[in-house]
Design a protein around this motif. Sequence first.
Motif, mmCIF file in Angstrom:
data_model
loop_
_atom_site.group_PDB
_atom_site.id
_atom_site.type_symbol
_atom_site.label_atom_id
_atom_site.label_comp_id
_atom_site.label_asym_id
_atom_site.label_seq_id
_atom_site.Cartn_x
_atom_site.Cartn_y
_atom_site.Cartn_z
ATOM 1 N N UNK A 121 0.794 -1.225 0.000
ATOM 2 C CA UNK A 121 0.000 0.000 0.000
ATOM 3 C C UNK A 121 0.825 1.274 0.000
ATOM 4 N N UNK A 122 1.989 1.239 0.692
ATOM 5 C CA UNK A 122 2.736 2.478 0.913
ATOM 6 C C UNK A 122 4.174 2.395 0.411
ATOM 7 N N UNK A 123 4.633 3.502 -0.149
ATOM 8 C CA UNK A 123 6.055 3.661 -0.460
ATOM 9 C C UNK A 123 6.795 3.983 0.836
ATOM 10 N N UNK A 124 7.960 3.393 1.021
ATOM 11 C CA UNK A 124 8.771 3.702 2.201
ATOM 12 C C UNK A 124 8.290 3.055 3.474
ATOM 13 N N UNK A 125 7.606 1.903 3.369
ATOM 14 C CA UNK A 125 7.104 1.240 4.580
ATOM 15 C C UNK A 125 8.216 0.629 5.423
#
Length: 269
Positions: free
Chosen positions: A57-61
Motif C-alpha cells: 500500500x505504501x512507499x517507504x514502509x
Amino acid sequence: MTALTLTLNRHPVLSRLAIAVAAFVLLLLAGAAFAGTPVDLRDTPESAGPRITLGDLFDGAGNASNVPVATADDGALTMVLDASAVQRIAHMHGLDWANATGYRRLVVQMGGAPEREVASAAPVRGGKTVDALTFSRNLATGELIRAEDVLWSKVQAHLVPGDAPSDPSQVIGMSTRHTEREGVVVAARDLIAQKVIKKDQIVSVTYDADGVTLKLQGKALGDAAAGDVIQVLNTQSKKTIEAVATGPGEAVTGPQADSLKSRRFASIQ
C-alpha cells in the motif's frame, strides 16, 4: 533517547524560566519520539498474492512492509479496504499516513487474477459472468469519481453495456451524469468530464514562450473541462482570448495551448 541536563539557578525568576524552557524542549523531544515515519500511498496499490501488506500500500514502509493488512478471497480481482482502518494499522506499526486526499476506501489490485473476459457485442442471457467495472458506493449527480469509487466485479454478461470502460483510468477523474447506485456497472454514456472552469468565473490565463511568461485574468465565457478550448474575455481590453483549460480556474494560451490542442486531436484519431 536524547538526554537533557538542566542546572537550575537559585534566582526564583530564572528558575521558573529554566523550568519552562525545559518543559518545552521535552515536549519537542517527546513529539519526535512518538511521531511515525511519513509514508505515501502508492499510485496503484497492488498485491502479488492474496495477502495484502503495508508494503503493498505504501512507499517507504521499511521494516513494516510485511505487516499484513487483509487477505483477499481466492480469485478476487480487487480488494476494497477501509482507509481509516488501514491508517490505524499503519500508525500501530510506526507509519504516518496523513491521507490528505480524504480517501474513504482503498482499491487494491490483486496480482495473479485470471485475465478479464470481454463481453460480446450481443451477450446471451444466462449464467455466464464477466468482470466489469462497477461503482463501489452511491454517487450524486456531478460527483467526481475517484479511484476508490470503482472496482472490478463479476456480473451477468447481459448486464454489461457495449460502452463499458475497459480500464479504470477511463473513469477516474470523470463526473457522473446522473445519480449512480453502488454495484451498478459503469457505462461511458453516464460519465462526463469534470468541469474545472465555470461560466463567468474569473480565470488566470498564462502565456509562456521563449522564456517570457505573462499572466492575465479574464472572465470565462463558458464551462470547460481540463483540455477543453475556452473563450476568455479580457475585462480590461474587452477582447476575447482563446485558451485551453488546464485546472481549476487556470488556462494557457500561445504555444502551450497549441501543443495541448494538437495532442488532444491526435488522441481521438
